[in-house]
Design an enzyme around this catalytic site. Structure first.
Site, PDB file in Angstrom:
ATOM      1  N   GLU A 235      -3.208   5.192   9.700  1.00  0.00           N
ATOM      2  CA  GLU A 235      -3.064   5.867   8.402  1.00  0.00           C
ATOM      3  C   GLU A 235      -4.396   6.503   8.033  1.00  0.00           C
ATOM      4  O   GLU A 235      -5.454   5.909   8.244  1.00  0.00           O
ATOM      5  CB  GLU A 235      -2.697   4.893   7.264  1.00  0.00           C
ATOM      6  CG  GLU A 235      -1.271   4.433   7.268  1.00  0.00           C
ATOM      7  CD  GLU A 235      -0.955   3.494   6.103  1.00  0.00           C
ATOM      8  OE1 GLU A 235      -1.592   3.595   5.028  1.00  0.00           O
ATOM      9  OE2 GLU A 235      -0.079   2.638   6.298  1.00  0.00           O
TER      10      GLU A 235
ATOM     11  N   GLU B 196      -1.544  -3.875   7.117  1.00  0.00           N
ATOM     12  CA  GLU B 196      -2.561  -4.275   6.151  1.00  0.00           C
ATOM     13  C   GLU B 196      -2.373  -5.688   5.587  1.00  0.00           C
ATOM     14  O   GLU B 196      -2.064  -5.854   4.395  1.00  0.00           O
ATOM     15  CB  GLU B 196      -2.625  -3.264   4.997  1.00  0.00           C
ATOM     16  CG  GLU B 196      -2.925  -1.853   5.486  1.00  0.00           C
ATOM     17  CD  GLU B 196      -3.180  -0.864   4.353  1.00  0.00           C
ATOM     18  OE1 GLU B 196      -2.898  -1.191   3.194  1.00  0.00           O
ATOM     19  OE2 GLU B 196      -3.682   0.236   4.640  1.00  0.00           O
TER      20      GLU B 196
HETATM   21  C1  FCB Z   1      -2.053   2.056   2.307  1.00  0.00           C
HETATM   22  C2  FCB Z   1      -0.622   1.629   2.516  1.00  0.00           C
HETATM   23  C3  FCB Z   1       0.371   2.757   2.434  1.00  0.00           C
HETATM   24  C4  FCB Z   1       0.020   3.727   1.330  1.00  0.00           C
HETATM   25  C5  FCB Z   1      -1.413   4.163   1.452  1.00  0.00           C
HETATM   26  C6  FCB Z   1      -1.826   5.191   0.426  1.00  0.00           C
HETATM   27  O1  FCB Z   1      -2.801   0.978   1.857  1.00  0.00           O
HETATM   28  O2  FCB Z   1      -0.486   1.027   3.773  1.00  0.00           O
HETATM   29  O3  FCB Z   1       1.651   2.212   2.284  1.00  0.00           O
HETATM   30  O4  FCB Z   1       0.308   3.173   0.124  1.00  0.00           O
HETATM   31  O5  FCB Z   1      -2.255   3.048   1.349  1.00  0.00           O
END
Ligand code: FCB
Length: 453
Positions: A361, A175
């Site tokens: 994620e 990110e």
């Molecule tokens: C993302 C992050 C991860 C975690 C999630 C909830 O932005 O990459 O580390 O904090 O959110």
């Protein structure tokens, strides 16, 4: 769950070679922040400053994964996952960010960890940078200083060489938007800077370091597969006015296109670049070609869509993210929108054609309660998971090359500025005793992965 239920979804609805995993990151779970000569990271510094973390906590102990990793990896194996995404803490490898020789103890820790994954049939997916920059580099300006790019490439070289026999899948950055803008514009993440010009420069250097790291990894690792993990958001205008439509396009220019365009050889989007005036980053000749170095996959972290309105004087782009009340939200306030995931991946596929996409994620946070019966009945997270897997299936059915899904997260953990108040795990962690309890959502994921749901 009733099989007649339209919500039903099975693993066999996905291709047999689909990758199933869970994700974590070093600072959020490891703890042991001073063990084995680990250096100080910007998150140690940021947490130490009162007011930065909602509950005043830090990742000093976190899930104590540094000591408890064998059990944690066994949890991932028992779930039935076949891949595990983790991150390497740069300050464990180079406590000062750079150096003549790496810290052998740091390499040894990850060596044990990676061997533990392989023993359990978990394919390691290593993220090189999930936000824990060595403080010594921040003291020299951090990512705003171009020399941090060189330091990252050196760190990448050492780590990828060391693990060339065991790690094939590499994610350069997690990110970059958050690294740049949460950390250096909004100041809500480490290093806590609030300067848009610096944030844009940070962003450029992070992307540049991604591009420079790719050939280094390829040189060291036979058959390496490399990509970045972006946080992307489907966006909608707050109304059907032309102003809100234009605002949404501008917001998209920084939130999504800034990264997608640059990584796919289109440079930075001109429509927003021209709005930044003297805040634009210094870009040297050739940088954009480096950033566009071909990758093997694109990682997408999908959480929520945003609704955007035009608002004069708001932010750099005169845009504002608005919240309408009538949508379902997680405890974080993030909108629950599985369809947004389908739309987003369809858009990325249509406009950019990455060879492969992984959801690196996806997950949700709710007020979990460990009941006296020893269970965590997290029905909302369970529903969130099922609906997003259904969305993932729709993506695959549309012929989009989605190849894997990583749930965020294996464990409840240190949620950055929110501290320990935001639980995202499939596994509940009692932070006093470090006891782990698989939640209902985790049990469902396990049944799904074993084909017994
Ligand atoms: C993302 C992050 C991860 C975690 C999630 C909830 O932005 O990459 O580390 O904090 O959110």
């Amino acid at each position: 769950m009733n099989k007649a239920d339209t919500k039903f979804i099975r693993r066999s609805d996905f291709p047999a070679n689909f990758l199933w995993g869970s994700s974590t990151s070093s600072y959020q779970i490891e703890g042991a922040s001073r063990n084995d000569d680990r250096g100080i990271s910007i998150w140690d510094t940021f947490c130490a400053k009162r007011g930065n973390i909602r509950d005043g906590s830090s990742g000093d102990v976190a899930c104590d994964h540094f000591h408890r990793w064998p059990g944690d990896l066994s949890l991932a194996k028992d779930l039935g996952t076949n891949a595990y995404r983790f991150s390497i803490a740069w300050p464990r490898i180079f406590p000062n960010g750079v150096g003549v020789a790496p810290n052998q103890k740091g390499l040894d820790f990850y060596s044990r960890l990676v061997d533990g994954m392989l023993e359990r049939g978990l394919e390691p997916w290593a993220t090189l940078y999930h936000w824990d920059l060595p403080q010594a580099l921040q003291d020299q300006g951090g990512w705003a200083n171009r020399s941090t790019v060189d330091a990252f490439v050196r760190y990448t070289d050492v780590v990828s060489k060391h693990f060339s026999d065991r790690i094939k899948n590499w994610i350069t950055h997690n990110e970059p938007w958050c690294t740049a803008f949460n950390g250096n514009y909004e100041g809500v993440h480490a290093p806590g800077i609030k300067d848009f010009k610096i944030a844009l420069q940070v962003c450029h250097h992070v992307l540049l370091s991604h591009g420079l790291a790719i050939p280094v990894i390829r040189r060291n690792v036979l058959g390496a597969r490399v990509g970045a993990a972006l946080s992307l958001h489907p966006l909608h205008p707050a109304s059907d006015s032309d102003e809100d439509a234009a605002a949404t396009k501008r917001h998209d220019g920084l939130r999504n296109r800034w990264f997608l365009d640059a990584l796919h050889g289109r440079g930075y989007p001109v429509d927003v670049w021209t709005q930044f005036g003297d805040k634009v980053p210094r870009v040297r000749e050739g940088d954009l070609d480096v950033i566009a170095t071909p990758t093997d996959f694109l990682g997408i972290n999908y959480y929520f869509p945003e609704v955007v309105a035009n608002e004069h004087g708001s932010g750099i782009l005169n845009t504002k993210v608005v919240e309408n009340d009538d949508v379902e939200r997680t405890a974080f306030g993030w909108e629950v929108c599985p369809k947004g995931m389908v739309d987003l991946l369809a858009r990325v596929h249509r406009d950019y054609r990455p060879a492969e996409i992984y959801l690196t994620e996806n997950g949700s946070t709710y007020e979990d309660v460990l009941r006296p019966d020893g269970e965590v009945h997290d029905e909302q997270r369970l529903s969130f998971l099922i609906r997003h897997l259904q969305a993932a299936r729709q993506v695959v059915d549309q012929g989009i090359p989605l190849k894997g899904y990583f749930a965020w997260s294996l464990l409840d953990n240190f949620e950055w500025a929110e501290g320990f108040g935001r639980r995202f795990g499939l596994t509940y962690v009692d932070f006093d005793t470090q006891r782990r309890t698989l939640k209902a959502s985790g049990k469902w994921y396990r049944a799904f992965l074993h084909g017994t749901n």
